[in-house]
Motif scaffolding. Structure first.
Motif, mmCIF file in Angstrom:
data_model
loop_
_atom_site.group_PDB
_atom_site.id
_atom_site.type_symbol
_atom_site.label_atom_id
_atom_site.label_comp_id
_atom_site.label_asym_id
_atom_site.label_seq_id
_atom_site.Cartn_x
_atom_site.Cartn_y
_atom_site.Cartn_z
ATOM 1 N N THR A 162 6.646 5.699 5.585
ATOM 2 C CA THR A 162 6.243 5.225 4.258
ATOM 3 C C THR A 162 4.953 4.406 4.394
ATOM 4 O O THR A 162 4.882 3.542 5.247
ATOM 5 C CB THR A 162 7.343 4.320 3.678
ATOM 6 N N PRO A 163 3.927 4.700 3.566
ATOM 7 C CA PRO A 163 2.699 3.912 3.687
ATOM 8 C C PRO A 163 2.918 2.450 3.330
ATOM 9 O O PRO A 163 3.729 2.137 2.467
ATOM 10 C CB PRO A 163 1.753 4.590 2.696
ATOM 11 N N PRO A 219 2.508 -1.027 1.612
ATOM 12 C CA PRO A 219 1.950 -1.438 0.317
ATOM 13 C C PRO A 219 0.730 -2.336 0.469
ATOM 14 O O PRO A 219 -0.013 -2.538 -0.462
ATOM 15 C CB PRO A 219 3.109 -2.179 -0.345
ATOM 16 N N THR A 234 -2.081 0.548 0.670
ATOM 17 C CA THR A 234 -2.147 1.612 -0.325
ATOM 18 C C THR A 234 -2.822 1.090 -1.588
ATOM 19 O O THR A 234 -2.524 0.003 -2.055
ATOM 20 C CB THR A 234 -0.725 2.072 -0.691
ATOM 21 N N LEU A 240 -4.458 2.308 -5.617
ATOM 22 C CA LEU A 240 -4.331 3.344 -6.634
ATOM 23 C C LEU A 240 -5.685 3.595 -7.289
ATOM 24 O O LEU A 240 -6.286 2.677 -7.848
ATOM 25 C CB LEU A 240 -3.316 2.919 -7.691
ATOM 26 N N ALA A 300 -5.074 -3.219 -8.638
ATOM 27 C CA ALA A 300 -4.455 -1.987 -8.120
ATOM 28 C C ALA A 300 -5.495 -1.126 -7.407
ATOM 29 O O ALA A 300 -5.155 -0.349 -6.512
ATOM 30 C CB ALA A 300 -3.813 -1.198 -9.252
ATOM 31 N N LEU A 338 -2.039 -2.543 -3.282
ATOM 32 C CA LEU A 338 -0.790 -2.819 -4.008
ATOM 33 C C LEU A 338 -0.277 -4.218 -3.701
ATOM 34 O O LEU A 338 0.323 -4.872 -4.551
ATOM 35 C CB LEU A 338 0.271 -1.785 -3.639
ATOM 36 N N MET A 379 -2.110 -6.520 -5.836
ATOM 37 C CA MET A 379 -1.638 -6.370 -7.213
ATOM 38 C C MET A 379 -0.359 -7.193 -7.432
ATOM 39 O O MET A 379 -0.216 -7.881 -8.445
ATOM 40 C CB MET A 379 -1.382 -4.893 -7.519
#
Lengths: 148, 89
Positions: free
Chosen positions: A4-5, A7, A10, A12, A74, A78, A81
């Protein structure tokens, strides 16, 4: 199995649906606002009109700041954010407190009108907006209009 | 207890005492009303970030739902704030 990347890294890209939703709520707020202001004017007089208008600006500004914070952070990460939303909550409550505290003794302020408008506008606009939000994979923000 | 004894020693009149009690009550109303939404928003955002990291193609949908969830949760804090305005500011 792929990992799983994180957060923290990552981010957006692309359109920000919350800005679209927030803009639509502000538009609806500006449409309904005069009715609420007039109602407060009938009940509390001129102080009600000015207090209600002030509260409307506070609530719509609050929506705009919340959506703007999410959209800007974002694009960076993340993790940022998440931090911005949580600290943004504190900062927005602080701004709201300061905005009301500075005018609390002014002659043009009616506290019941101010309080009522804050709650009714905030909850009313949110509930109304639910009717127009699609939140699907094809349309993450608002439902497409019939003309399109 | 020391604070209470200070108040008693200060010899507040009935009206002053009432105002002091209202201010204390308002502070508690706003402070306690802000705790619940703080926890709620933290939970919403944490789970949303997890969902967006796992499934980036659904990020837009999650962001919209998250934004509305945050706004609804924040309404609880606003109700506390309005109580604070009305009884003790």
């Amino acid at each position: 199995m792929t990992a799983t990347p994180s957060p923290m890294v990552t981010r957006l890209e692309g359109a920000a649906p919350e800005v679209e939703v927030s803009r639509d709520m502000i538009r609806r707020g500006l449409i309904v606002g005069p009715v609420l202001i007039a109602l407060c004017g009938v009940i509390w007089g001129m102080a009600g009109v000015s207090s209600s208008a002030y509260a409307l600006v506070l609530v719509l500004g609050n929506f705009a700041i919340a959506a703007g914070l999410i959209a800007i952070t974002a694009r960076i990460s993340l993790g940022l954010m998440m931090g911005a939303i949580l600290f943004g909550y504190l900062i927005r409550l602080g701004i709201l407190f300061l905005a009301v505290y500075l005018v609390k003794d002014a002659g043009w302020i009616s506290r019941p009108a101010l309080g009522l408008t804050i709650i009714v506008t905030h909850l009313g606009l949110l509930a109304w907006e639910l009717k127009y939000v699609a939140a699907s994979l094809a349309h993450p923000g608002l439902k497409p209009s019939r003309s399109h | 207890m020391e604070a209470i004894s200070h108040v008693v020693a200060a010899g507040l009149t009935g009206d002053e005492q009432k105002k002091a009690n209202a201010a204390i009550g308002a502070g508690f109303a706003y402070g306690i009303a802000a705790i619940g939404p703080g926890i709620g928003i933290g939970y919403i955002v944490g789970k949303s970030v997890e969902a967006m990291a796992r499934q980036p193609e659904a990020a837009g949908m999650v962001r919209t739902t998250m934004f509305l969830g945050i706004a609804f949760t924040e309404a609880l804090a606003l109700i506390g704030f309005v109580v604070f305005i009305l009884i003790g500011l």
